[in-house]
Scaffold this active site. Structure first.
Site, PDB file in Angstrom:
ATOM      1  N   LYS A  58       2.745   9.913   8.340  1.00 32.98           N
ATOM      2  CA  LYS A  58       2.000   9.487   9.532  1.00 32.98           C
ATOM      3  C   LYS A  58       2.497  10.049  10.878  1.00 32.98           C
ATOM      4  CE  LYS A  58      -0.800   5.858   7.635  1.00 32.98           C
ATOM      5  NZ  LYS A  58      -0.485   5.248   6.355  1.00 32.98           N
TER       6      LYS A  58
ATOM      7  N   ASP B 255       9.286   2.779   1.506  1.00 32.26           N
ATOM      8  CA  ASP B 255       8.108   3.514   1.962  1.00 32.26           C
ATOM      9  C   ASP B 255       7.985   3.275   3.469  1.00 32.26           C
ATOM     10  OD1 ASP B 255       5.642   4.406   2.752  1.00 32.26           O
ATOM     11  OD2 ASP B 255       4.555   3.582   1.035  1.00 32.26           O
TER      12      ASP B 255
ATOM     13  N   PHE C   7       0.871  -1.181   0.000  1.00 32.12           N
ATOM     14  CA  PHE C   7       0.000   0.000   0.000  1.00 32.12           C
ATOM     15  C   PHE C   7       0.902   1.223   0.000  1.00 32.12           C
ATOM     16  CE2 PHE C   7      -2.298   3.553   1.731  1.00 32.12           C
ATOM     17  CZ  PHE C   7      -3.506   3.485   1.057  1.00 32.12           C
TER      18      PHE C   7
HETATM   19  C1  LIG Z   1      -0.764   5.468   4.965  1.00 28.99           C
HETATM   20  C2  LIG Z   1       0.258   5.036   3.992  1.00 28.99           C
HETATM   21  C3  LIG Z   1       0.455   5.716   2.767  1.00 28.99           C
HETATM   22  C4  LIG Z   1      -0.437   6.840   2.318  1.00 28.99           C
HETATM   23  O1  LIG Z   1      -0.312   7.946   3.139  1.00 28.99           O
HETATM   24  P1  LIG Z   1      -1.423   9.113   3.078  1.00 28.99           P
HETATM   25  O2  LIG Z   1      -0.927  10.109   4.070  1.00 28.99           O
HETATM   26  O3  LIG Z   1      -2.735   8.489   3.437  1.00 28.99           O
HETATM   27  O4  LIG Z   1      -1.418   9.654   1.703  1.00 28.99           O
HETATM   28  C5  LIG Z   1       1.486   5.303   1.971  1.00 28.99           C
HETATM   29  N1  LIG Z   1       2.288   4.281   2.313  1.00 28.99           N
HETATM   30  C6  LIG Z   1       2.131   3.605   3.467  1.00 28.99           C
HETATM   31  C7  LIG Z   1       3.068   2.491   3.807  1.00 28.99           C
HETATM   32  C8  LIG Z   1       1.094   3.942   4.333  1.00 28.99           C
HETATM   33  O5  LIG Z   1       0.923   3.253   5.459  1.00 28.99           O
END
Ligand SMILES: *Cc1c(COP(=O)(O)O)cnc(C)c1O
Length: 407
Positions: A256, A222, A137
């Site tokens: 986050k 990520d 994701f």
């Molecule tokens: C939450 C998340 C995203 C997306 O972040 P947003 O702030 O909702 O755009 C991307 N990568 C990972 C691993 C995430 O947990």
């Protein structure tokens, strides 16, 4: 607004994107209160965001003071909070001198930036493939969505970004994908959060580092969910067993928890990847404005000064051990305070609902998994309260299941 009113208003006025079972009005520490004054223990933390809990004095003071000083000036200019945050992030990520930081507003926007970095790196030699992993994701914007291989998320929006390619989460699949050539970058979550807090196979990240170097591709991590201390290290790639001693990624995205509830995300580059962007190739109006940057810098400074990462690691271990004894629990995954609780049956959404009824907030990233991402500040009191509420919710779901089984 009465209870019936807000439900009707939410149905009528907000984009229809899923149920919204509660309206919350305030928070303090690890608790939030709804419109009826009911108190909830928040062990989801706004999906791994509220790392200092709610209304933490450091957060309140940083945001209030910066709002009253200078909130926004545009990226035609810079500000002290932006410079201080960039220097701190470089130090925490261990980039050394050659690192650079780009500040944005969300995880998706951070990953869009990473995708553009991959294009800048690969395009000159015609390498356009960007690898991602099954279950990944990376966000909901179209670029990030292109490397989020889930049919329900992607299919309504096809055609997506060309060049994105999803592979199985195995070293064999990774080697085969690189062998085909044309790879500009591989994008990896060190622990897949939305897939249900799933760890990589042993040795996977180290092999990805080797292959990326061998094939002149970027290793992009990520760490939107795993970064900013969530796993007990500043970044998950720093956890033992992730990368060989001294090895680094080419870029890391974060968001986050980094500003504890203020919207901020970004990208850190290492070494040569720091020289790919040049004037005119990228920017963001709000990205890293003084208000957001100071919120993040104050939050990270507080985590450092208070040694909260040690608490993240210790409380994570304490929770994993305690949870293993509970009914319906088959095991746990994750690191620090990013915890996936594997259930012995696909009843996670029932457990989430039962927990909410009892005043506990958790979520279900997969049908058989509960995710916890509480504040880094939790102690024995919060853990005891969690265990009482969660045990009760699990027992209620387990009892209901027993009743359903025909004699
Ligand atoms: C939450 C998340 C995203 C997306 O972040 P947003 O702030 O909702 O755009 C991307 N990568 C990972 C691993 C995430 O947990």
């Amino acid at each position: 607004m009465t209870n019936a009113d807000w439900k009707a208003a939410a149905e009528r006025d907000l984009m229809s994107l899923g149920p919204r079972p509660r309206l919350f009005e305030r928070g303090e520490g690890s608790h939030v209160w709804d419109d009826e004054g009911r108190r909830y223990l928040d062990f989801l933390g706004g999906i791994a965001v509220n790392c200092l809990g709610h209304a933490h004095p450091v957060f309140v003071e940083a945001v209030s003071r910066q709002a009253a000083t200078l909130a926004h000036v545009s990226n035609y200019f810079t500000s002290r909070p932006q410079l201080e945050l960039a220097a701190r992030l470089k130090r925490l990520a261990g980039t050394g001198e050659t690192g650079r930081v780009f500040l944005a507003n969300s995880g998706s926007e951070a990953n869009e930036t990473a995708l553009k970095l991959a294009r800048l790196h690969g395009a000159p030699r015609g390498a356009h493939t960007i690898l991602c992993l099954e279950g990944a994701f990376h966000g909901r914007t179209t670029g990030a969505l292109s490397i989020t291989p889930k049919a329900a998320y992607q299919d309504p929006f096809a055609p997506l970004m060309p060049g994105a390619k999803a592979i199985a989460r195995t070293i064999d699949a990774l080697e085969a994908a690189f062998a085909q050539g044309g790879v500009a970058a591989v994008v990896i979550e060190p622990i897949q959060g939305e897939a249900g807090v799933r760890e990589l196979p042993a040795g996977f990240l180290a092999r990805a580092r080797e292959l990326a170097t061998e094939h002149d591709a970027l290793l992009i991590l990520d760490e939107v969910q795993t970064g900013a201390g969530r796993t007990g290290e500043w970044f998950a790639f720093q956890l033992p067993g992730m990368l060989p001693e001294g090895a680094l990624p080419d870029a890391v995205t974060f968001a986050k928890s980094v500003a504890a509830g203020f919207p901020l995300g970004g990208l850190i580059t290492f070494g040569a990847a720091s020289e790919l962007f040049y004037p005119g190739t990228h920017n963001s109006t709000f990205g890293g404005n003084p208000l957001a940057a100071h919120a993040a810098d104050a939050v990270l400074a507080h985590i450092e000064e208070e040694g909260l990462l040690a608490n993240v690691a210790a409380r994570g271990a304490q929770l994993r051990e305690a949870v293993a004894e509970l009914p319906l629990v088959a095991g746990t995954r994750g690191a620090g305070l990013l915890i996936g609780i594997a259930l012995s049956a696909p009843v996670a959404s029932d457990v989430v609902a039962a927990a909410l009824e009892r005043g506990l907030i958790v979520n279900a990233p997969a049908p058989d998994t509960i995710r916890l991402a509480p504040a880094y500040t939790i102690g024995d009191a919060e853990i005891d309260e969690f265990l009482t509420l969660f045990r009760d919710a699990l027992a209620a779901v387990a009892a209901h299941r027993t009743q359903e089984i025909p004699a």
